[in-house]
Design an enzyme around this catalytic site. Structure first.
Site, PDB file in Angstrom:
ATOM      1  N   GLN A 176      -6.996 110.056  71.349  1.00  0.00           N
ATOM      2  CA  GLN A 176      -7.698 110.333  70.090  1.00  0.00           C
ATOM      3  C   GLN A 176      -9.125 109.793  70.155  1.00  0.00           C
ATOM      4  O   GLN A 176     -10.066 110.426  69.669  1.00  0.00           O
ATOM      5  CB  GLN A 176      -6.934 109.709  68.916  1.00  0.00           C
ATOM      6  CG  GLN A 176      -7.516 110.026  67.559  1.00  0.00           C
ATOM      7  CD  GLN A 176      -7.453 111.505  67.194  1.00  0.00           C
ATOM      8  OE1 GLN A 176      -6.420 112.136  67.310  1.00  0.00           O
ATOM      9  NE2 GLN A 176      -8.586 112.071  66.772  1.00  0.00           N
ATOM     10  N   GLY A 181       1.625 123.418  64.198  1.00  0.00           N
ATOM     11  CA  GLY A 181       2.110 123.942  62.925  1.00  0.00           C
ATOM     12  C   GLY A 181       2.239 125.458  62.949  1.00  0.00           C
ATOM     13  O   GLY A 181       3.247 126.005  62.519  1.00  0.00           O
ATOM     14  N   GLY A 189       1.359 117.901  60.803  1.00  0.00           N
ATOM     15  CA  GLY A 189       0.711 117.608  62.086  1.00  0.00           C
ATOM     16  C   GLY A 189      -0.460 118.533  62.316  1.00  0.00           C
ATOM     17  O   GLY A 189      -1.129 118.952  61.367  1.00  0.00           O
ATOM     18  N   SER A 190      -0.676 118.863  63.571  1.00  0.00           N
ATOM     19  CA  SER A 190      -1.876 119.625  63.924  1.00  0.00           C
ATOM     20  C   SER A 190      -1.702 121.116  63.616  1.00  0.00           C
ATOM     21  O   SER A 190      -0.580 121.621  63.500  1.00  0.00           O
ATOM     22  CB  SER A 190      -2.181 119.431  65.404  1.00  0.00           C
ATOM     23  OG  SER A 190      -1.143 119.975  66.173  1.00  0.00           O
ATOM     24  N   GLU A 196     -11.446 119.791  62.738  1.00  0.00           N
ATOM     25  CA  GLU A 196     -10.982 118.470  62.320  1.00  0.00           C
ATOM     26  C   GLU A 196     -11.114 117.479  63.481  1.00  0.00           C
ATOM     27  O   GLU A 196     -10.597 117.734  64.564  1.00  0.00           O
ATOM     28  CB  GLU A 196      -9.515 118.572  61.885  1.00  0.00           C
ATOM     29  CG  GLU A 196      -8.964 117.294  61.305  1.00  0.00           C
ATOM     30  CD  GLU A 196      -7.522 117.445  60.834  1.00  0.00           C
ATOM     31  OE1 GLU A 196      -6.677 117.904  61.625  1.00  0.00           O
ATOM     32  OE2 GLU A 196      -7.244 117.109  59.671  1.00  0.00           O
ATOM     33  N   CYS A 211      -5.333 113.436  56.873  1.00  0.00           N
ATOM     34  CA  CYS A 211      -5.610 114.873  56.743  1.00  0.00           C
ATOM     35  C   CYS A 211      -6.455 115.150  55.515  1.00  0.00           C
ATOM     36  O   CYS A 211      -7.091 116.193  55.418  1.00  0.00           O
ATOM     37  CB  CYS A 211      -4.327 115.682  56.728  1.00  0.00           C
ATOM     38  SG  CYS A 211      -3.104 115.058  55.595  1.00  0.00           S
ATOM     39  N   LYS A 222      12.794 113.835  63.399  1.00  0.00           N
ATOM     40  CA  LYS A 222      12.078 113.541  64.643  1.00  0.00           C
ATOM     41  C   LYS A 222      10.675 113.005  64.320  1.00  0.00           C
ATOM     42  O   LYS A 222       9.781 113.750  63.913  1.00  0.00           O
ATOM     43  CB  LYS A 222      11.937 114.802  65.507  1.00  0.00           C
ATOM     44  CG  LYS A 222      11.448 114.475  66.913  1.00  0.00           C
ATOM     45  CD  LYS A 222      10.392 115.425  67.388  1.00  0.00           C
ATOM     46  CE  LYS A 222       9.001 114.948  67.485  1.00  0.00           C
ATOM     47  NZ  LYS A 222       8.620 113.737  68.132  1.00  0.00           N
ATOM     48  N   GLU A 248       2.282 121.196  56.738  1.00  0.00           N
ATOM     49  CA  GLU A 248       1.015 120.616  56.286  1.00  0.00           C
ATOM     50  C   GLU A 248       0.192 120.355  57.533  1.00  0.00           C
ATOM     51  O   GLU A 248       0.610 119.600  58.411  1.00  0.00           O
ATOM     52  CB  GLU A 248       1.257 119.295  55.551  1.00  0.00           C
ATOM     53  CG  GLU A 248       1.879 119.438  54.183  1.00  0.00           C
ATOM     54  CD  GLU A 248       1.053 120.266  53.229  1.00  0.00           C
ATOM     55  OE1 GLU A 248      -0.182 120.386  53.415  1.00  0.00           O
ATOM     56  OE2 GLU A 248       1.646 120.830  52.298  1.00  0.00           O
TER      57      GLU A 248
HETATM   58  P1  NDP Z   1       1.114 117.406  66.801  1.00  0.00           P
HETATM   59  O1  NDP Z   1       0.978 118.501  65.819  1.00  0.00           O
HETATM   60  O2  NDP Z   1       1.210 117.776  68.215  1.00  0.00           O
HETATM   61  O3  NDP Z   1       2.386 116.518  66.451  1.00  0.00           O
HETATM   62  C1  NDP Z   1       2.984 116.403  65.167  1.00  0.00           C
HETATM   63  C2  NDP Z   1       4.492 116.327  65.325  1.00  0.00           C
HETATM   64  O4  NDP Z   1       4.978 117.539  65.917  1.00  0.00           O
HETATM   65  C3  NDP Z   1       4.926 115.207  66.281  1.00  0.00           C
HETATM   66  O5  NDP Z   1       6.148 114.670  65.849  1.00  0.00           O
HETATM   67  C4  NDP Z   1       5.106 115.955  67.574  1.00  0.00           C
HETATM   68  O6  NDP Z   1       5.938 115.301  68.496  1.00  0.00           O
HETATM   69  C5  NDP Z   1       5.733 117.250  67.087  1.00  0.00           C
HETATM   70  N1  NDP Z   1       5.661 118.353  68.024  1.00  0.00           N
HETATM   71  C6  NDP Z   1       4.798 118.536  69.059  1.00  0.00           C
HETATM   72  N2  NDP Z   1       5.064 119.671  69.701  1.00  0.00           N
HETATM   73  C7  NDP Z   1       6.124 120.240  69.073  1.00  0.00           C
HETATM   74  C8  NDP Z   1       6.871 121.430  69.276  1.00  0.00           C
HETATM   75  N3  NDP Z   1       6.603 122.288  70.261  1.00  0.00           N
HETATM   76  N4  NDP Z   1       7.900 121.693  68.443  1.00  0.00           N
HETATM   77  C9  NDP Z   1       8.197 120.862  67.439  1.00  0.00           C
HETATM   78  N5  NDP Z   1       7.541 119.707  67.212  1.00  0.00           N
HETATM   79  C10 NDP Z   1       6.507 119.401  68.005  1.00  0.00           C
HETATM   80  O7  NDP Z   1      -0.061 116.404  66.572  1.00  0.00           O
HETATM   81  P2  NDP Z   1      -0.420 115.095  67.442  1.00  0.00           P
HETATM   82  O8  NDP Z   1       0.322 113.962  66.850  1.00  0.00           O
HETATM   83  O9  NDP Z   1      -0.279 115.335  68.899  1.00  0.00           O
HETATM   84  O10 NDP Z   1      -1.958 114.976  67.111  1.00  0.00           O
HETATM   85  C11 NDP Z   1      -2.870 115.906  67.678  1.00  0.00           C
HETATM   86  C12 NDP Z   1      -3.977 116.194  66.711  1.00  0.00           C
HETATM   87  O11 NDP Z   1      -3.442 116.749  65.509  1.00  0.00           O
HETATM   88  C13 NDP Z   1      -4.720 114.976  66.223  1.00  0.00           C
HETATM   89  O12 NDP Z   1      -5.718 114.601  67.099  1.00  0.00           O
HETATM   90  C14 NDP Z   1      -5.238 115.425  64.902  1.00  0.00           C
HETATM   91  O13 NDP Z   1      -6.434 116.131  65.093  1.00  0.00           O
HETATM   92  C15 NDP Z   1      -4.195 116.365  64.391  1.00  0.00           C
HETATM   93  N6  NDP Z   1      -3.282 115.759  63.405  1.00  0.00           N
HETATM   94  C16 NDP Z   1      -3.385 116.159  62.136  1.00  0.00           C
HETATM   95  C17 NDP Z   1      -2.574 115.611  61.176  1.00  0.00           C
HETATM   96  C18 NDP Z   1      -2.683 116.025  59.772  1.00  0.00           C
HETATM   97  O14 NDP Z   1      -1.999 115.474  58.919  1.00  0.00           O
HETATM   98  N7  NDP Z   1      -3.522 116.975  59.471  1.00  0.00           N
HETATM   99  C19 NDP Z   1      -1.598 114.570  61.477  1.00  0.00           C
HETATM  100  C20 NDP Z   1      -1.553 114.214  62.882  1.00  0.00           C
HETATM  101  C21 NDP Z   1      -2.363 114.817  63.787  1.00  0.00           C
HETATM  102  P3  NDP Z   1       5.314 114.263  69.571  1.00  0.00           P
HETATM  103  O15 NDP Z   1       4.739 113.165  68.784  1.00  0.00           O
HETATM  104  O16 NDP Z   1       6.483 113.868  70.355  1.00  0.00           O
HETATM  105  O17 NDP Z   1       4.285 115.044  70.324  1.00  0.00           O
END
Ligand code: NDP
Length: 477
Positions: free
Chosen positions: A326, A228, A223-224, A378, A279, A170, A245
């Site tokens: 963002q 996470g 992700g966030s 962050e 990140c 996904k 991560e």
């Molecule tokens: P998220 O953590 O919300 O999203 C990361 C992934 O998780 C996406 O594929 C998202 O899907 C999915 N996701 C969201 N909710 C769920 C859930 N309940 N169960 C399982 N999977 C889920 O991050 P965002 O992309 O919304 O970004 C938000 C903030 O996170 C950014 O502004 C940034 O600060 C931070 N971020 C940090 C990263 C890093 O590597 N440290 C990378 C990206 C973001 P969907 O896209 O459909 O919401």
């Protein structure tokens, strides 16, 4: 219309979503299918059925698939880089670099598939032999963020397949294009039907279904922090493997004895390139007082030369922010930093260009302390702050004073300080005279403290997550 891939078939979703270019919001990259929870469950069931065959596939079969995927990605790096830059907003050279990284990762894990290893040792009991082998885990759920739309999927999918698992993938809702292109390559790679499945759609439905399904034995997430932590808790509750991560607030320490050109390059590169949306970005720059003013002056001089513009325009150094949400988050942090006493020394404002995109000038905030919100949370944009400290000891203490621990850097000519910093920095990755961002594809990646959870990703260390260990005893005769 780009569809989901389930059991080797391209299928429509419950809805569709528009993938829009952040450099030019009038440019529609494409309409992408959106799965719902039911379709995600269907993909999981298919992957479960396909697992039994693929888990018994030979190293040669796995090598052939992964090597072919890697070769095609590398051969198409410019075209795929163009797509990536168009949907995510990093510059074309950065995007091509990311695609090449994805290709190399598939090549690396093609080789790993040929080296499954194992151990043979005598038992403590007479006449008994012991074999220790690694087995695939089962169906792996892979959930990825928007900031590396092809490299992060590659560094999760390639090891999952190399070690014999089946996959339900996904990608981030915001950038499904590169994920779809990768899935399309995988669909022609010789993988048996159902071993790899793509379900694009909202995290709250599709992602959550992967996290909750008892058939998904392992979940790899980037992700966030908030998402996470919820995923870690849900997976732990049902005893599924989980690897997450999450964020960083990566420090870059600059000491009085640093080569200033090296330090300025490391700071600007890791704070602002890829629009600061990494990140591993160094958003906290910790500088000892003897060199503080000269360092800031040199960073400002460099920032004045950087071009913020359309990601595909030749000469652009910094592309747009990924989307409106963002951008609003970045602006909020820049304003808050000033309210809390920081001085906006450069940039931070929204700028207009020929196309309608989310363009923001790189922001440098000086006169900050490590207690301010800008030093704790962050931002995930082209925003960095400078913290003045007395000496190495205070710099190290400040660098470590954070809930995160992904990447930590130091610029110094002192072997003593560099050596001590490598030992004492509370981070999964330490950089000496290098940017905190920018890592190799053949060695482990991951952090400590609040940044990461579970085994390391990438390199041969990836097998820790994508396999389970079996110990077999055989009595002779
Ligand atoms: P998220 O953590 O919300 O999203 C990361 C992934 O998780 C996406 O594929 C998202 O899907 C999915 N996701 C969201 N909710 C769920 C859930 N309940 N169960 C399982 N999977 C889920 O991050 P965002 O992309 O919304 O970004 C938000 C903030 O996170 C950014 O502004 C940034 O600060 C931070 N971020 C940090 C990263 C890093 O590597 N440290 C990378 C990206 C973001 P969907 O896209 O459909 O919401």
């Amino acid at each position: 219309m780009y569809k989901n891939l389930i059991n080797g078939e391209w299928v429509e979703g419950a809805r569709t979503t528009r993938n829009v270019n952040p450099s030019d919001t009038r440019d529609l990259v494409g309409e992408y299918a959106q799965a719902d929870a039911a379709q995600a469950r269907e993909a999981i069931a298919v992957a479960q059925t396909a697992f039994s065959g693929w888990s018994l596939s030979t190293p040669q079969q796995r090598f052939d698939v992964l090597d072919a995927v890697g070769s095609e990605i590398l051969a198409r790096r410019t075209e795929l880089g163009d797509l990536l830059a168009r949907e995510e907003g990093k510059t074309l050279p950065e995007a091509i670099g990311e695609v090449a990284r994805a290709g190399n990762i598939f090549k690396f894990f093609a080789g790993e598939a040929l080296r499954p290893g194992g151990e043979l040792m005598p038992s403590v009991r007479p006449g008994v032999g012991v074999e220790i082998t690694r087995e695939p885990v089962g169906v792996v759920g892979i959930i990825t963020p928007w900031n590396f739309p092809i490299a992060i999927p590659a560094w999760k999918i390639a090891p999952a397949l190399a070690y014999g698992n089946s996959v339900v993938f996904k990608p981030a809702d915001l950038v499904p294009g590169s994920a779809w292109a990768l899935a399309e390559i995988l669909s022609r790679s010789g993988l048996p039907k159902g071993v790899f499945n793509l379900v694009m759609g909202p995290g709250s439905q599709v992602g959550q279904t992967l996290v909750d399904s008892p058939l998904v034995r392992a979940v790899s997430f980037t992700g966030s922090v908030g998402t996470g932590r919820r995923i870690i808790n849900s997976c732990a509750a049902r005893q599924a493997k989980v690897q997450a991560e999450m964020g960083g607030k990566n420090p870059l320490v600059v000491l009085d004895d640093a080569d200033l050109d090296v330090a300025v390059n490391a700071a600007v590169q890791s704070a602002y390139f890829s629009t600061g949306q990494r990140c591993t970005a160094s958003s906290r720059i910790i500088v000892t007082e003897g060199v503080h003013d000269a360092f800031v002056e040199k960073v400002l001089a460099k920032l004045r030369t950087l071009k913020v513009d359309h990601a595909l325009k030749a000469g652009t150094d910094i592309g747009p922010v990924v989307d409106e949400k963002q951008l609003a988050q970045n602006l909020r942090y820049v304003a808050l930093a000033q309210t809390e006493g920081g001085k906006l020394a450069f940039g931070g404002e929204v700028v207009e260009r020929d196309t309608q995109g989310f363009f923001q000038m790189p922001a440098l905030i000086t006169e900050t302390t490590n207690a301010m919100t800008i030093s704790r949370e962050e931002v995930f944009g082209p925003v960095a702050n400078v913290i003045r400290v007395r000496d190495y000891e205070e710099a190290l203490a400040t660098a470590n004073d954070t809930e995160f621990g992904l990447s930590s850097g130091i610029c110094t000519r002192s072997l003593k300080h560099a050596t001590h910093f490598k030992l004492a920095a509370q981070a999964g990755m330490v950089m000496v005279n290098l940017p905190t961002a920018g890592v190799d594809y053949h060695v482990p990646f991951g952090g400590s403290k609040g940044s990461s959870y579970g085994p390391r990703e990438q390199g041969s260390y990836a097998k820790e997550f994508y396999t389970t260990v079996k110990t077999a005893y055989t009595a002779a005769g």
